[in-house]
Design a protein around this motif. Sequence first.
Motif, PDB file in Angstrom:
ATOM      1  N   UNK A 423      33.089  36.507  35.893  1.00  0.00           N
ATOM      2  CA  UNK A 423      31.842  37.054  35.862  1.00  0.00           C
ATOM      3  C   UNK A 423      31.212  36.368  36.756  1.00  0.00           C
ATOM      4  N   UNK A 424      31.672  35.461  38.014  1.00  0.00           N
ATOM      5  CA  UNK A 424      30.853  34.672  38.528  1.00  0.00           C
ATOM      6  C   UNK A 424      31.266  35.441  39.910  1.00  0.00           C
ATOM      7  N   UNK A 461      26.164  39.591  28.121  1.00  0.00           N
ATOM      8  CA  UNK A 461      25.657  39.309  28.687  1.00  0.00           C
ATOM      9  C   UNK A 461      25.182  39.778  30.098  1.00  0.00           C
ATOM     10  N   UNK A 462      26.216  40.345  30.833  1.00  0.00           N
ATOM     11  CA  UNK A 462      26.407  41.078  31.942  1.00  0.00           C
ATOM     12  C   UNK A 462      25.331  42.566  31.833  1.00  0.00           C
ATOM     13  N   UNK A 466      22.063  43.842  34.026  1.00  0.00           N
ATOM     14  CA  UNK A 466      22.431  44.420  34.777  1.00  0.00           C
ATOM     15  C   UNK A 466      21.287  44.863  36.126  1.00  0.00           C
ATOM     16  N   UNK A 467      20.320  44.464  35.565  1.00  0.00           N
ATOM     17  CA  UNK A 467      19.313  44.531  36.425  1.00  0.00           C
ATOM     18  C   UNK A 467      19.379  43.901  37.809  1.00  0.00           C
ATOM     19  N   UNK A 468      20.586  42.924  37.468  1.00  0.00           N
ATOM     20  CA  UNK A 468      20.622  41.933  38.739  1.00  0.00           C
ATOM     21  C   UNK A 468      21.871  42.091  39.640  1.00  0.00           C
ATOM     22  N   UNK A 478      29.712  46.226  43.676  1.00  0.00           N
ATOM     23  CA  UNK A 478      29.374  45.316  42.413  1.00  0.00           C
ATOM     24  C   UNK A 478      29.503  45.966  41.619  1.00  0.00           C
ATOM     25  N   UNK A 479      28.557  47.171  41.531  1.00  0.00           N
ATOM     26  CA  UNK A 479      27.892  47.672  40.002  1.00  0.00           C
ATOM     27  C   UNK A 479      29.901  48.029  39.007  1.00  0.00           C
ATOM     28  N   UNK A 480      30.326  48.914  39.472  1.00  0.00           N
ATOM     29  CA  UNK A 480      31.690  48.442  38.552  1.00  0.00           C
ATOM     30  C   UNK A 480      32.246  48.423  37.789  1.00  0.00           C
ATOM     31  N   UNK A 481      31.918  46.888  37.881  1.00  0.00           N
ATOM     32  CA  UNK A 481      31.739  46.470  36.677  1.00  0.00           C
ATOM     33  C   UNK A 481      31.309  46.190  35.909  1.00  0.00           C
TER      34      UNK A 481
END
Lengths: 1252, 193
Positions: A423-424, A461-462, A466-468, A478-481
Amino acid sequence: MALKIVKGSIDRIFDKNLQDLVRGIRNHKEEEAKYISTCIDEIKQELKQDNIAVKANAVCKLTYLQMLGYDVSWAAFNIVEVMSSSKFTYKRIGYIAASQCFHEGTDVIMLTTNQIRKDLSSPSQYDTGVALTGLSCFVTPDLARDLANDIMTLMSHTKPYIRKKAVLIMYKVFLKYPESLRPAFPRLKEKLEDPDPGVQSAAVNVICELARRNPKNYLSLAPLFFKLMTSSTNNWVLIKIIKLFGALTPLEPRLGKKLIEPLTNLIHSTSAMSLLYECVNTVIAVLISLSSGMPNHSASIQLCVQKLRILIEDSDQNLKYLGLLAMSKILKTHPKSVQSHKDLILLCLDDKDESIRLRALDLLYGMVSKKNLMEIVKKLMLHVDKAEGTTYRDELLTKIIDICSQSNYQYITNFEWYVSILVELTRLEGTRHGHLIASQMLDVSIRVKAIRAFAVAQMATLLDNAHLLTGNAQRNGICEVLYAAAWICGEFSEHLEDPVQTLEALLRPRVSTLPGHIQAVYMQNAAKLFAAVLCGQEGGAPASSETAQEISQLLIDRLPLFVQSADLEVQERASCVLQLVKYIQKLRLKEVQVGEEVTALFSGELNPVAPKAQKKVPVPEGLDLDAWINEAPSESESEDEKPRAVFTEEEEPRYTRTRHPEADEKELAKRREARKKEQANNPFYIKASPTSQKGYQDAPGVEHIPVVQIDLSVPLKVPGMSSSDQYVKMEEERRQKNKAEKKKKDKKKKGDKRGRRGRGDLGPESEEDITPAHMVDIVTEEMPENALPSDDDDKDPNDPYRALDIDLDRPLADSEKKLPVRTHRPLESPKSPGDEEGRGRVLEEPKKKGKKDKRENVKEEKKERKKSKEDKKKKKHKHERGEEPGEADQSGELTEAAAPPSSTAGEASDLDFWLSSAPTGPPKTQEAEPAAAAPGSAPKTTPDSAPGLAPASEPEESKDTEPEEAKSSKHKKKKPKREKEKKKKKKHHHHHHHHGDAGGDESVQNGTVEEEEPLCPMSNYILLAENSYIKMMCDIQGNLQDGSQVVVSIIFENKSDGFLKSMEFNVLDSLNTKLQRPEGAGPHDCVTVPFQLPPGVSNEARFVFSVQSIVMPQKLKGTITFIVKSEDSSTHEKLDFKLHFTCSSYLITTPCYSDAYAKLLESGDLKGSSVRLEGISMPFHHLLAMICFHHHFSVVERIDSCASMYSRSIQGHHVCLLVKTVDQTVSIDAKCDESSLLGNVLDEIKLTFSQC
Amino acid sequence: MIKAILIFNNHGKPRLSKFYEHYSEDTEQQIIRETFHLVSKRDENVCNFLEGGMLIGGSDNKLIYRHYATLYFVFCVDSSESELGILDLIQVFVETLDKCFENVCELDLIFHVDKVHNILAEMVMGGMVLETNMNEIITQVDAQNKMEKSEAGIAGAPARAVSAVKNMNLPEIPRNINIGDISIKVPNLPSFK
């Protein structure tokens, strides 16, 4: 005239030279491009002048402009002109220019063959040197083939300066023309012991390059190199040899054992760091090859590691870098010895030099253990924060994931920690590795069941934040996450604390900006969440029915946005879900309990499967996979493809989840049942075993993990302290507790360990007492039993070095005794300028020492004389062999082939013998025996073959043919030589009116086909006649210099077991065509074939025919008579044949330039004719190649699928063709000043294409 | 094998490019630019190796470079070459240039790129190291220059005179050259031999 010259030279003085050009460019900084273009115009003018000095100056300037990035290929022809200047100054300029801008595609290269050959044999060593240097840069397969012999001769030049250059360039020749390797190798080997150190070094260099690609072929040279290594003092040579040994040791462990001692001595004694480093490297290679080795090698490892430590600690960054590089090699086999230097390596992570940090990172991979993983990763995370360049940061990210996930998460003891690390990592800006993190998240949460609750909370939480992740366009990777996060939340929704909130997060309008595949997953999982909420609500308090109502409404409100999505997948899923929700809402209004049914849509256990498990499923008895189920062969959807896609990778669960919610639920349930049953019976399907899960939940440690303490809303934002840090502390505590508990629960734990895979020796520290907090539901990767790691697979078939994988120990075969002279080469226009001479030249080569003989032969060819000469030669060879049986002889081309495998066989066993003297080698006696026998076998053949005796043994016989063959080649040579001269004149002629139109035409004439896609090899030689004794192939060519002559080359091949002697050739002359017989012979006498043929050998003879009219094809009947002599008998045989003189054989490939061609057509002297060919499917350039090859035409111009071609008959008739192709129809319009000739040629062309 | 030898200055201007594999002119320029980009952003006291695998085909390749005053000397080599050996070769090259041009500076390379090619040709041939002994290299280069002079003979005299005049006529040469003419300083390395 004189005035003109003076004026010219004065003009020249004021021409710009290179310095002026450079100065000019510097003075015109603002308008450099403009200035240069005017300069190029000037250069073009200069190139048009006749003065070679002016041209050289222009070419020199062009070389400079080439460096600045200007294309100068248009001047290629002028470069060739300057190269062929007689003055060294200009020649050098020309060659440098050529080496800078010529390449395989440069068409004028084929014009250089003769020039280069002339320069190579120039009396001035610098002319030769400059030619060799230039050639090394632009050698093409053609040049390599044509010049191989010349270069080979230069390898024994008297001047070491030439020798070393010739030796070096051989490597390039081998690369382009692999056939030359075997014949040239003996001499190359000889050069290893050249008195001049430079030549020696060059030979070592070449052999090292060769051996690096195909080491096994060079093992037999090991003793020689060993000798060199212990005697040489030249560090360059030593380094190369030591590197070579590094490549050889993996193939021969005994060699390694022998090497260790001298290498260790070198390590101790040398002061040159470069040598020390290479020694250490090779010792490492040796140790790797001896991996199971003896205990005393630990000393060598210690020595290496110790020396490397010194390198790493050195203040010189270069040494530090190399030290780390070598260290990583040791790591693979001896991780323990490296681990003791962990401190040093961690220190390097802080180095300011990125290269060094990357190397240190590589090392870390092998250094982690359960104990230090968290610590090391923490350190890496700090670096991630500090890192500046994205490359380094991405590298760090992948390394962290690699380190953590290696061997099935072997070193991870706390998965919550790992999930927080992941997550970090999502906070990383601009990383390309979002998908990597995502797949890790999926993998961990699927396989580690106990982590799911925690992972789901983190993912929720992620999603909420998501906007972050998506806010910044830079962070797109990173949005693959989110893909993983959405899937995890949906799949394991039972662990969600607040599904409604997550559902809301999934349906935010902002989501529609995400990539399609992520939105699609969002839709699917929104449906899953919806099902979960419904279910929970129905089972629970009625108060929550309102929330259910709310979320239905929420879905109905938000989904239409996605129904309009441009992405089909999103659109489809959204509309499905929308309809489903609407339907459910309707049902719910009627108070129907639907929760359970809706959940059933998504139920089903998800189990990890080994990647290759599907392949291993046994085929049930009676099932024939190849049989058609339905008789519908048209729809051949590969049936076995699909299921594999579904099951192979547990990391891509989206495949398993693409069920349609609309599908009939009963049907679904039924299928699911069936599948469950099947899985239960399937030994390869790893089942969720309730026992293991239970046992694992009992495992100590899990209860202690205070999941609730984590402030879930913040971990994304905490700036300094990362959330994963707390795990490091927790882990400490946990381990201590574990230790305390361990004693009590010892037995119990052992039971738990059952789930772990055979983690073996890799765990370097005794860390069995550190139990993981979570178990990984491990899948050992299964491989088919017979899947051996084969190195053949990873070899690139296009690898140019592959062609050089040639066995060099095998004795040279008959056909290889000299550099192959391809009389019938695949794909060439028979009269390409370089080739004809190449042939003549090559034929000369093998007789360096027979020059005198040759001259005599040309004068007179008396049989007796030759006989005696042969004998002399024989004696000579024998003499040589007797003296130095093991050595590759000087006259390799002549005798090597005939010599029995003695020398090489001796060598091979020599190697064994040499190696066996190592202390642990096999007993000496065994090895020594063959070694002793082999050299003995060489002289053995000599006694029987006393001069004058009838040939008794096979090698003897083949030797006999040598001089014969030589003779025949002399016979042949006369003609090519004369032809050559004429050719030359001709070429000069072209050159002059060539200036105007660029060199483009020339290429098409001869070479294009070779550069384009390959065409099946063509041969001019056609079968003439064949019986059980002999095979004759013939080729008929017009004679350029004499309009009434045609040369028939016939290859005779002996197919019998006996010896073919006294071959006599005769044809029945016609009025028009007559065989030219020796002077004094009658018109019906035979012509003797000037050689004899041992079994299996073939040779070529040429016969000259005189013709009067060439407008008609003609057939002549002929006979060959010969005596077959076998061991005990000899018979007289004869064979009839028909020689077919086609009209094409009267044509001679003659280049023609488009302007001349146009004039010719305009002149109106030519008569036309045309022909159409249907159904020709070959590519156009193949078609042209066929016409060029079989009918001796050359291409004048080619535009798309239209080409004009030209040829000339030996009597000077012009033949012009215009070839056009449309679809499969080829139309040929032809013009010629002799219509019957033209008609016949066209018929022959037609015939050629009808045959193929 | 050595794949390429590049010399460019602190601004990325090529002073010599020698590719031992064929590339189009555009690709060559791109390689020079990229190499300059990679090399120029490195600090002075970091290691001289760079894994620029993508640059000239294959991950086997390394860039080995040295920075002298205003010039970068970059060798792109594959794994058959000893890294430290190549560093030394660069040193030999620079020292040879220094001997041949007498206190070499960037200007010598700018105006006499042909001579640099000639010197290089005596050291590296077709990507393989030909000679590492400086004296031998210089002997051969000198012998060839002598030949060149003798060939020019009397005919060359007027040309030489004119070029001398040309140089005299252009007192602004030094003014135009604003790229530091600092001679290449040859640091004392532990000798290779």
